[in-house]
Design a protein around this motif. Structure first.
Motif, PDB file in Angstrom:
ATOM      1  N   ARG A   1       3.180  13.922  -4.831  1.00 15.77           N
ATOM      2  CA  ARG A   1       4.674  13.935  -4.408  1.00 15.77           C
ATOM      3  C   ARG A   1       5.104  12.755  -5.008  1.00 15.77           C
ATOM      4  O   ARG A   1       4.743  11.585  -5.336  1.00 15.77           O
ATOM      5  CB  ARG A   1       4.424  13.924  -2.862  1.00 15.77           C
ATOM      6  CG  ARG A   1       3.627  13.066  -2.123  1.00 15.77           C
ATOM      7  CD  ARG A   1       3.578  11.758  -2.240  1.00 15.77           C
ATOM      8  NE  ARG A   1       3.126  10.796  -0.993  1.00 15.77           N
ATOM      9  CZ  ARG A   1       3.462   9.676  -1.006  1.00 15.77           C
ATOM     10  NH1 ARG A   1       4.324   9.091  -1.898  1.00 15.77           N
ATOM     11  NH2 ARG A   1       2.966   8.834   0.115  1.00 15.77           N
TER      12      ARG A   1
ATOM     13  N   PRO B   1      11.011   8.992  -2.573  1.00 15.54           N
ATOM     14  CA  PRO B   1      11.757   7.895  -2.683  1.00 15.54           C
ATOM     15  C   PRO B   1      12.557   7.996  -1.338  1.00 15.54           C
ATOM     16  O   PRO B   1      12.726   8.752  -0.547  1.00 15.54           O
ATOM     17  CB  PRO B   1      12.726   8.375  -3.699  1.00 15.54           C
ATOM     18  CG  PRO B   1      12.695   9.715  -3.946  1.00 15.54           C
ATOM     19  CD  PRO B   1      11.425  10.193  -3.407  1.00 15.54           C
TER      20      PRO B   1
ATOM     21  N   GLU C   1      12.779  10.526   1.872  1.00 12.03           N
ATOM     22  CA  GLU C   1      12.168   9.932   3.113  1.00 12.03           C
ATOM     23  C   GLU C   1      13.623   8.993   3.749  1.00 12.03           C
ATOM     24  O   GLU C   1      13.837   7.832   3.453  1.00 12.03           O
ATOM     25  CB  GLU C   1      11.240   8.665   2.480  1.00 12.03           C
ATOM     26  CG  GLU C   1      10.098   9.567   2.033  1.00 12.03           C
ATOM     27  CD  GLU C   1       8.609   8.983   2.254  1.00 12.03           C
ATOM     28  OE1 GLU C   1       8.727   7.671   2.277  1.00 12.03           O
ATOM     29  OE2 GLU C   1       7.765   9.834   2.573  1.00 12.03           O
TER      30      GLU C   1
ATOM     31  N   TYR D   1       7.641   4.273   9.275  1.00 10.90           N
ATOM     32  CA  TYR D   1       7.279   4.586   7.770  1.00 10.90           C
ATOM     33  C   TYR D   1       5.507   5.282   7.839  1.00 10.90           C
ATOM     34  O   TYR D   1       5.314   6.229   7.274  1.00 10.90           O
ATOM     35  CB  TYR D   1       7.466   3.710   6.767  1.00 10.90           C
ATOM     36  CG  TYR D   1       6.418   3.713   5.564  1.00 10.90           C
ATOM     37  CD1 TYR D   1       6.661   4.627   4.444  1.00 10.90           C
ATOM     38  CD2 TYR D   1       5.557   2.781   5.591  1.00 10.90           C
ATOM     39  CE1 TYR D   1       5.909   4.894   3.516  1.00 10.90           C
ATOM     40  CE2 TYR D   1       4.716   2.918   4.123  1.00 10.90           C
ATOM     41  CZ  TYR D   1       4.683   3.988   3.368  1.00 10.90           C
ATOM     42  OH  TYR D   1       3.917   4.063   2.275  1.00 10.90           O
TER      43      TYR D   1
ATOM     44  N   VAL E   1       4.720   9.045   7.044  1.00 13.14           N
ATOM     45  CA  VAL E   1       4.240   9.224   5.942  1.00 13.14           C
ATOM     46  C   VAL E   1       2.891   9.932   5.880  1.00 13.14           C
ATOM     47  O   VAL E   1       2.275  10.810   4.926  1.00 13.14           O
ATOM     48  CB  VAL E   1       4.304   7.977   4.772  1.00 13.14           C
ATOM     49  CG1 VAL E   1       2.618   7.192   5.034  1.00 13.14           C
ATOM     50  CG2 VAL E   1       4.368   8.263   3.431  1.00 13.14           C
TER      51      VAL E   1
ATOM     52  N   ARG F   1       1.700   5.849  -5.842  1.00 10.03           N
ATOM     53  CA  ARG F   1       2.756   4.943  -5.507  1.00 10.03           C
ATOM     54  C   ARG F   1       2.266   3.553  -6.112  1.00 10.03           C
ATOM     55  O   ARG F   1       1.366   3.164  -6.550  1.00 10.03           O
ATOM     56  CB  ARG F   1       2.932   5.075  -4.073  1.00 10.03           C
ATOM     57  CG  ARG F   1       1.712   4.393  -3.128  1.00 10.03           C
ATOM     58  CD  ARG F   1       2.063   4.831  -1.751  1.00 10.03           C
ATOM     59  NE  ARG F   1       0.899   4.625  -0.760  1.00 10.03           N
ATOM     60  CZ  ARG F   1       0.790   5.030   0.445  1.00 10.03           C
ATOM     61  NH1 ARG F   1       1.454   5.714   0.792  1.00 10.03           N
ATOM     62  NH2 ARG F   1      -0.208   4.674   0.976  1.00 10.03           N
TER      63      ARG F   1
ATOM     64  N   LEU G   1       2.177  -1.200  -2.040  1.00 11.32           N
ATOM     65  CA  LEU G   1       1.855  -0.204  -0.653  1.00 11.32           C
ATOM     66  C   LEU G   1       0.204  -0.258  -0.593  1.00 11.32           C
ATOM     67  O   LEU G   1      -0.242   0.440   0.439  1.00 11.32           O
ATOM     68  CB  LEU G   1       2.342   1.063  -0.668  1.00 11.32           C
ATOM     69  CG  LEU G   1       3.719   1.018  -0.621  1.00 11.32           C
ATOM     70  CD1 LEU G   1       4.540   2.331  -1.027  1.00 11.32           C
ATOM     71  CD2 LEU G   1       4.417   0.510   0.734  1.00 11.32           C
TER      72      LEU G   1
HETATM   73  N1  GLU Z   1       9.446   6.070   0.660  1.00 14.16           N
HETATM   74  C1  GLU Z   1       8.714   4.873   0.317  1.00 14.16           C
HETATM   75  C2  GLU Z   1       9.429   3.837  -0.423  1.00 14.16           C
HETATM   76  O1  GLU Z   1      10.345   4.362  -1.146  1.00 14.16           O
HETATM   77  C3  GLU Z   1       7.342   5.087  -0.447  1.00 14.16           C
HETATM   78  C4  GLU Z   1       6.701   5.894   0.329  1.00 14.16           C
HETATM   79  C5  GLU Z   1       5.089   6.224  -0.252  1.00 14.16           C
HETATM   80  O2  GLU Z   1       5.114   6.417  -1.381  1.00 14.16           O
HETATM   81  O3  GLU Z   1       4.083   6.382   0.527  1.00 14.16           O
HETATM   82  O4  GLU Z   1       9.062   2.861  -0.763  1.00 14.16           O
END
Ligand code: GLU
Length: 285
Positions: free
Chosen positions: A14, A17, A50, A200, A204, A218, A222
């Motif tokens: 996936r 963003p 997101e 978040y 997620v 990602r 993270l």
């Molecule tokens: N939406 C999150 C971001 O833009 C990333 C989430 C993820 O990849 O788990 O930082």
């Protein structure tokens, strides 16, 4: 050549963003790796918008995000613009799924109400917070062995209680074996916000599980969140995906690229005459 996964697993990756600004080269690099991996495994790529943070996400950024991704050469098979079997693909439309996950955490005794603001936490810690990640929660609202929590009258967050001292480990597809200690490397974290929005970490996990994602690709920023999320998978009785974290892209001064680097937004680069091909070549160097 298409790589093989375990016989019963079809690769699902996936792109996730958040439409809080224009996408920049750092996003494109991580997403490009995600797309390449989905293609190598003959899998499906999902685009998930997101857009949970109502104050920061803007409709114009959602439109720009889809346009910029297409311009760059991304091709997803499920998403907010093309639908798919696991929709909706906008997080703002998935409230019931997140609420259900919160209820499970509540009934399992994994969360407690917390009235602390960010400032309260910093004050309680008594020292300026350094680093990218959130400070370790000092436990102000954490129920003790002989005090059950009471649901407060004022606004509160639901916070996940981490098992202090437990180590959370996983083998990252890029960085190899990773190990973090709950309560030391990260503390109790918010899963549901006082303004009635899933945080978040919870959203997620609920989404990656519901959308049958088999590998999360990602940024390396993270990694600690992955440790938190593994605790949520465990608490919710869900099977976690594999993880592949990408090194972060920095500018010439070694500063990590962020949405505020407007000059490196895909839009600005395109307007300046760059083509997706030349930008992609930069990833290789
Ligand atoms: N939406 C999150 C971001 O833009 C990333 C989430 C993820 O990849 O788990 O930082």
């Amino acid at each position: 050549m298409i790589k093989q996964l375990a016989a019963d697993r079809i690769y699902r990756g996936r792109l996730a963003p958040s439409p809080t600004g224009y996408l920049h080269l750092g996003h494109a690099r991580t997403f490009w790796i995600a797309q390449q991996r989905a293609q190598e495994f003959g899998g499906t790529l999902v685009l998930r918008n997101e857009d949970l943070d109502r104050a920061r996400c803007k409709k114009e950024f959602v439109e720009a995000m889809i346009e910029d991704l297409r311009w760059f050469g991304f091709d997803w098979q499920e998403g907010p613009d093309c639908g798919g079997p696991f929709g909706p693909y906008n997080q703002s439309e998935r409230f019931d799924l997140y609420r259900g996950a919160l209820e499970k955490l509540r009934s399992g005794g994994f969360v407690y109400p917390c009235t602390c603001s960010r400032q309260d936490i910093l004050n309680a810690l008594g020292a300026p917070h350094e680093g990218d990640d959130e400070p370790i929660y000092p436990g102000t609202c954490r129920p003790t062995a002989n005090s059950a929590f009471r649901v407060p009258h004022s606004a509160f967050n639901w916070r996940f209680r981490v098992p202090d001292g437990d180590s959370v480990s996983f083998v990252d597809g890029h960085f190899g074996p990773q190990q973090f200690v709950a309560g030391k490397d990260f503390g109790d974290f918010v899963v549901w916000r006082h303004d009635d929005v899933a945080a978040y970490q919870l959203a997620v996990v609920a989404d990656d599980a519901a959308m049958r994602v088999t590998e999360v690709v990602r940024g390396a920023d993270l990694l600690l969140s992955t440790a938190r999320q593994l605790l949520l998978y465990r608490a919710l009785g869900l099977q976690p995906p594999d993880f592949y974290h990408c090194p972060l892209t920095t500018d010439e001064a070694g500063v990590r690229l962020a949405k505020r680097h407007d000059a490196l937004s895909l839009r600005a680069l395109r307007d300046g005459g760059e083509t997706p091909e030349t930008l992609r070549r930069r990833f290789a160097s």
